[in-house]
Design a protein around this motif. Sequence first.
Motif, PDB file in Angstrom:
ATOM      1  N   LEU A  74      24.558  37.756  55.364  1.00 40.03           N
ATOM      2  CA  LEU A  74      24.013  36.651  55.548  1.00 40.03           C
ATOM      3  C   LEU A  74      23.422  36.332  57.161  1.00 40.03           C
ATOM      4  O   LEU A  74      22.185  35.578  57.179  1.00 40.03           O
TER       5      LEU A  74
ATOM      6  N   GLU B  24      36.518  26.367  47.818  1.00 43.79           N
ATOM      7  CA  GLU B  24      35.479  27.699  48.230  1.00 43.79           C
ATOM      8  C   GLU B  24      36.423  28.461  49.052  1.00 43.79           C
ATOM      9  O   GLU B  24      37.371  28.149  49.997  1.00 43.79           O
ATOM     10  N   LYS B  25      36.157  29.935  48.735  1.00 44.88           N
ATOM     11  CA  LYS B  25      36.910  30.990  49.126  1.00 44.88           C
ATOM     12  C   LYS B  25      36.247  31.589  50.463  1.00 44.88           C
ATOM     13  O   LYS B  25      34.691  31.447  50.517  1.00 44.88           O
ATOM     14  N   PRO B  26      36.757  31.785  51.667  1.00 46.59           N
ATOM     15  CA  PRO B  26      35.938  32.270  52.756  1.00 46.59           C
ATOM     16  C   PRO B  26      35.076  33.601  52.490  1.00 46.59           C
ATOM     17  O   PRO B  26      35.366  34.385  51.712  1.00 46.59           O
ATOM     18  N   LEU B  27      33.946  33.713  53.233  1.00 48.66           N
ATOM     19  CA  LEU B  27      33.266  34.847  53.131  1.00 48.66           C
ATOM     20  C   LEU B  27      33.850  36.110  53.735  1.00 48.66           C
ATOM     21  O   LEU B  27      34.451  36.001  54.718  1.00 48.66           O
ATOM     22  N   THR B  28      33.529  37.092  53.060  1.00 48.95           N
ATOM     23  CA  THR B  28      34.092  38.387  53.633  1.00 48.95           C
ATOM     24  C   THR B  28      33.104  38.781  54.950  1.00 48.95           C
ATOM     25  O   THR B  28      32.147  38.400  55.154  1.00 48.95           O
ATOM     26  N   ASP B  29      33.673  39.791  55.806  1.00 51.79           N
ATOM     27  CA  ASP B  29      32.888  40.242  56.753  1.00 51.79           C
ATOM     28  C   ASP B  29      31.715  40.844  56.396  1.00 51.79           C
ATOM     29  O   ASP B  29      30.618  40.541  56.941  1.00 51.79           O
TER      30      ASP B  29
ATOM     31  N   GLU C  84      30.064  39.932  53.603  1.00 48.52           N
ATOM     32  CA  GLU C  84      28.991  39.020  53.222  1.00 48.52           C
ATOM     33  C   GLU C  84      28.406  38.046  54.483  1.00 48.52           C
ATOM     34  O   GLU C  84      27.230  37.871  54.576  1.00 48.52           O
ATOM     35  N   LEU C  85      29.409  37.992  55.356  1.00 48.75           N
ATOM     36  CA  LEU C  85      28.646  37.309  56.542  1.00 48.75           C
ATOM     37  C   LEU C  85      27.804  38.124  57.284  1.00 48.75           C
ATOM     38  O   LEU C  85      26.878  37.632  57.732  1.00 48.75           O
TER      39      LEU C  85
END
Length: 83
Positions: A15, A4-9, A11-12
């Motif tokens: 969310l 899993e790749k970390p979420l971008t700013d 995307e966060l």
Amino acid sequence: MNEEKPLTDKELYHLNIALNAKAYGMKNVYKKTLAFELIKLGHNLDHTMRNKRNAKFQVFVFTETPEFIADLIELTTNKSRDQ
């Protein structure tokens, strides 16, 4: 293996908005000047829609948070005292 790749700013951020909306719900504001005051205080306007009773007016929809409610109460009680 799928890593899993970390979420971008961004995307966060989206969310977080979605989770807040589900946790707190939405609040309709029918007075334009009140909606603008809330926006000035930093509350995010989620969307607008036509007023069902009178199509010439807009309804301003905000995410309902404890901070939003506190500011809404403050603005509405101060306005009623001034009149």
